[in-house]
Design an enzyme around this catalytic site. Structure first.
Site, PDB file in Angstrom:
ATOM      1  N   CYS A   1       1.094  -1.006  -0.020  1.00 33.07           N
ATOM      2  CA  CYS A   1       0.065  -0.188  -0.141  1.00 33.07           C
ATOM      3  C   CYS A   1       0.988   1.134  -0.053  1.00 33.07           C
ATOM      4  O   CYS A   1       1.352   1.685   1.296  1.00 33.07           O
ATOM      5  CB  CYS A   1      -0.923  -0.017   1.166  1.00 33.07           C
TER       6      CYS A   1
ATOM      7  N   CYS B   1       0.167   3.107  -7.454  1.00 39.10           N
ATOM      8  CA  CYS B   1      -0.711   2.673  -6.747  1.00 39.10           C
ATOM      9  C   CYS B   1      -0.637   1.188  -6.833  1.00 39.10           C
ATOM     10  O   CYS B   1      -0.925   0.858  -8.093  1.00 39.10           O
ATOM     11  CB  CYS B   1      -1.825   3.199  -6.571  1.00 39.10           C
TER      12      CYS B   1
END
Length: 260
Positions: free
Chosen positions: A83, A201
């Protein structure tokens, strides 16, 4: 009698709403199995997070020690915390602190394991490849996208331009068309950059677009997932090659004339 293949066990520390990391990273490593003999299995532990907002990201990160400990119970050979924005929102340079903290957790559990995270993988890979200036695509809201830009620039890499898709629901991020970055990059100012980051991401899918962008732009094109895969291979002591991973996981740009 045939020999049983030796599988390299890869641990994945995953936000509970992330459904892309366990798709793109295994896809790259399974594609690698078609050209090289190494074999892989994947083992996940999840941290609760639904909305990509600072408060949920901080609470999720606090749960990462439990995940690292659980994965070390399985004696995985490397762990990857996926993350990027959670790490970057915790403060400048936090990817190093997180790596040390989680590695210590595995050691305390009696199974010392190399640990990496997608934020550090992206930073370290750009430094290793000598990328001094990049333009990036982020799915996040603008304030969090600016946090990512600041974090990258604090590491000595200039972000010339960024595109924020402004999606806060993490499942909606995963539902984005994985080929969309092949057109989205055209909204970026890429004049004079060393590389394009097609997805900053690991939840925003982009794998099918990577080599499409390289062919169109003539520029190295990377993503958080590809950088993470590269660092997984590095930690396992394996050749950093995987078909479909663009220049980062091969020796050359996707071969085709530039059309942009």
């Amino acid at each position: 009698m045939t020999n049983t293949p030796y599988f390299r066990r890869v641990g994945l520390i995953v936000p509970s709403s992330n459904v892309t990391m366990e798709t793109e990273i295994p896809a790259l490593l399974k594609a690698r199995e078609m050209v090289l003999p190494d074999r892989f299995t994947f083992h996940s532990s999840r941290m609760r997070m639904k909305a990509v907002v600072k408060e949920e990201l901080a609470a999720m990160d606090a749960d990462s020690i439990r995940c690292a400990t659980e994965l070390s119970d399985a004696a995985v050979e490397v762990q990857a915390y996926a993350c990027l924005v959670a790490i970057m929102s915790m403060g400048l340079g936090y990817h190093r602190e997180s790596t040390e903290k989680l590695a210590q957790a595995t050691s305390d559990n009696g199974c010392p394991t190399p640990v990496l995270n997608s934020a550090g993988a992206l930073i370290d890979t750009m430094k290793e490849k000598g990328f001094k200036k990049v333009s990036i695509i982020c799915p996040y809201m603008k304030p969090l996208s600016k946090v990512v830009v600041e974090y990258i620039e604090n590491e000595g890499i200039e972000v010339q331009d960024f595109l924020a898709l402004e999606i806060s629901d993490n499942l909606k991020v995963a539902r984005q068309d994985p080929t969309a970055p092949a057109e989205l990059w055209r909204k970026l100012d890429v004049r004079g950059v060393d590389a394009i980051v097609a997805s900053a991401c690991v939840q925003m899918p982009s794998l099918p677009a990577i080599e499409m962008i390289e062919r169109a732009s003539g520029l190295p094109t990377i993503s958080a997932a590809i950088a993470t895969t590269r660092q997984i291979l590095q930690n396992l002591g394996l050749t950093k090659i995987a078909p479909g991973g663009g220049v980062l996981l091969s020796d050359h740009l996707a071969r085709a004339p530039r059309v942009a």
